[in-house]
Design a protein around this motif. Structure first.
Motif, PDB file in Angstrom:
ATOM      1  N   CYS A  69       0.837  -1.194   0.000  1.00 37.43           N
ATOM      2  CA  CYS A  69       0.000   0.000   0.000  1.00 37.43           C
ATOM      3  C   CYS A  69       0.877   1.251   0.000  1.00 37.43           C
ATOM      4  N   VAL A  70       0.339   2.354  -0.518  1.00 39.83           N
ATOM      5  CA  VAL A  70       1.114   3.594  -0.568  1.00 39.83           C
ATOM      6  C   VAL A  70       0.907   4.463   0.664  1.00 39.83           C
ATOM      7  N   ALA A  71       0.025   4.031   1.574  1.00 39.03           N
ATOM      8  CA  ALA A  71      -0.201   4.777   2.815  1.00 39.03           C
ATOM      9  C   ALA A  71      -0.771   3.831   3.858  1.00 39.03           C
ATOM     10  N   GLY A 114       1.911  -4.636   3.660  1.00 42.93           N
ATOM     11  CA  GLY A 114       2.691  -3.555   4.241  1.00 42.93           C
ATOM     12  C   GLY A 114       2.503  -2.247   3.519  1.00 42.93           C
ATOM     13  N   THR A 115       3.118  -1.216   4.059  1.00 41.20           N
ATOM     14  CA  THR A 115       3.044   0.127   3.480  1.00 41.20           C
ATOM     15  C   THR A 115       4.436   0.571   3.060  1.00 41.20           C
ATOM     16  N   VAL A 116       4.534   1.046   1.844  1.00 35.61           N
ATOM     17  CA  VAL A 116       5.740   1.708   1.362  1.00 35.61           C
ATOM     18  C   VAL A 116       5.293   3.043   0.775  1.00 35.61           C
ATOM     19  N   TYR A 117       5.616   4.120   1.460  1.00 39.50           N
ATOM     20  CA  TYR A 117       5.206   5.436   0.972  1.00 39.50           C
ATOM     21  C   TYR A 117       5.881   5.741  -0.361  1.00 39.50           C
ATOM     22  N   ASN A 118       5.151   6.397  -1.236  1.00 36.33           N
ATOM     23  CA  ASN A 118       5.746   6.870  -2.478  1.00 36.33           C
ATOM     24  C   ASN A 118       6.865   7.862  -2.180  1.00 36.33           C
TER      25      ASN A 118
END
Length: 405
Positions: free
Chosen positions: A128-130, A151-155
């Motif tokens: 996810c991006v957030a 999981g989350t990996v922010y742009n």
């Protein structure tokens, strides 16, 4: 390690730009063999250092998934990262057993995240991006139905150098970046400028991303059309220079999974103002320090805040500097790349330990409505769809509720 990023097109807005940055970051940090694939583009002049770019030229007809699968089987990829590629979703169950498949979610809307539940037994990870998106996905998936990595990996982005900002003492410079669409809250702009005019303020608004005649007429009725500059769609680099020449970024969006435009504007010292709801900008900025989050639908508070920042240029300068420092420290290309590589290593390790199901054969040639949009709505003329969106989005509270369920 051989990594393939899948996107609809190199011109697919924020999804394309975020994926370009992601592919570049992974290649620079790891030396892995990285390929960025645009499904629908027939040709491409896109060049990314250390990244192979491919344009498959697929149509949107039912054999598209089968044609894509044929191409993929010849690539021998270790990890496939798919982003908003509904036309080839029927191929997901038939991906090679040797490939770890990660769905990269760039939108928190129900019709986008439903891909996880539709193909839970065939995908190996959800990125996810957030974090507000990750929370929803975890609530909607149970361990007995999906055991992959979530999981989350922010742009992130490769920002230009910090600009030398010069305040315009005569007027505040506002900017809106994005699709000129009711979903982005464009219809909040005329009443906002009307209120500012009544308060005796002088501002200039740059609109980047398109043109809308109804919006133009609304500005005319408010007698502020001379305050507007319409820039249309501009090259990515031009967005940065426009933000460097602006003081405040207006983000009245009803739905914002992340906000690439927000981090890019903040990197240039442009102070964001948005509504306070579960959206990307709530995770990007810190209220009162690097931007502002205001109660949904309270447009008069936007007016009050802009007037305050106009009077207190020292505060505006301070928040501007903090905004730029925050995104450059937390959403830069290398920061995003390291988080992404860590996620990929974790997901690939879990995949090797416990690979998910794959089906033999090829996908059936059935018409695809992967986004779950009703046939009746899809058949409506574009102008009527826009009128429906405009009517719903006229109420910030209602539209935010409907779009973020």
């Amino acid at each position: 390690m051989k990594i393939i990023f899948l996107i609809p097109s190199f011109s697919a807005g924020g999804v394309a730009q975020a994926s370009i940055y992601a592919a570049r970051a992974v290649a620079e940090l790891t030396g892995w063999h990285v390929t960025l694939v645009a499904l629908h583009d027939r040709t491409t002049s896109m060049r990314i250092q250390d990244v192979r770019t491919v344009a498959l030229g697929l149509g949107v007809d039912s054999p598209a998934a089968e044609h894509f699968l044929t191409w993929l089987l010849g690539e021998h990829a270790d990890i496939v990262i798919s982003s908003d590629v509904s036309v080839v979703e029927p191929a997901f169950p038939y991906f090679p057993r040797s490939a770890c498949h990660i769905v990269h979610l760039h939108d928190s809307g129900r019709r986008y995240r439903s891909v996880v539940s539709r193909y839970a037994q065939f995908i190996d990870g959800v990125m996810c991006v957030a974090s507000h998106m990750e929370e929803i996905i975890r609530k909607e998936t149970s361990p007995d139905k999906f055991s992959g990595t979530i999981g989350t990996v922010y742009n992130g982005a490769a920002f230009p150098d910090v600009p030398d900002r010069v305040l315009n003492e005569r007027e505040l410079r506002l900017i809106f970046i994005g699709r000129v669409d009711p979903l982005k809250g464009i219809d909040d702009l005329p009443p906002l400028l009307r209120q500012l005019k009544k308060r005796g303020r002088r501002v200039h608004l740059s609109i980047v991303g398109g043109f809308d005649d109804k919006l133009f007429q609304s500005f005319k009725r408010a007698n502020v059309e001379s305050w507007i500059s319409w820039h249309g769609q501009v090259p990515h680099e031009k967005c940065y220079s426009l933000c460097a020449a602006s003081d405040i970024l207006l983000v009245p969006s009803r739905h914002e999974a992340f906000g690439m435009g927000t981090i890019e504007a903040m990197s240039m010292g442009c102070v964001p103002i948005g509504y306070n709801f579960a959206a990307g900008h709530r995770e990007i900025l810190e209220h009162g320090h690097s931007g502002y989050l205001l109660p949904v639908g309270k447009l008069h508070l936007w007016t009050d805040l802009i007037c305050y920042l106009d009077d207190r240029r020292d505060v505006l300068i301070s928040v501007s500097r903090t905004a730029s420092i925050r995104v450059r420290n937390n959403f830069g290309l290398e920061v995003m790349g390291r988080a992404l590589v860590s996620f990929l290593n974790d997901a690939y390790g879990e995949f090797l330990a416990s690979p998910h199901c794959r089906l033999p054969g090829v996908p059936s040639r059935q018409p695809v409505n992967a986004l779950g949009i009703s046939s009746a709505y899809r058949m409506l003329p574009a102008s009527l769809k826009r009128r429906i969106r405009r009517a719903i989005c006229a109420s910030p509270s209602l539209s935010i509720y409907l779009l973020n369920r």
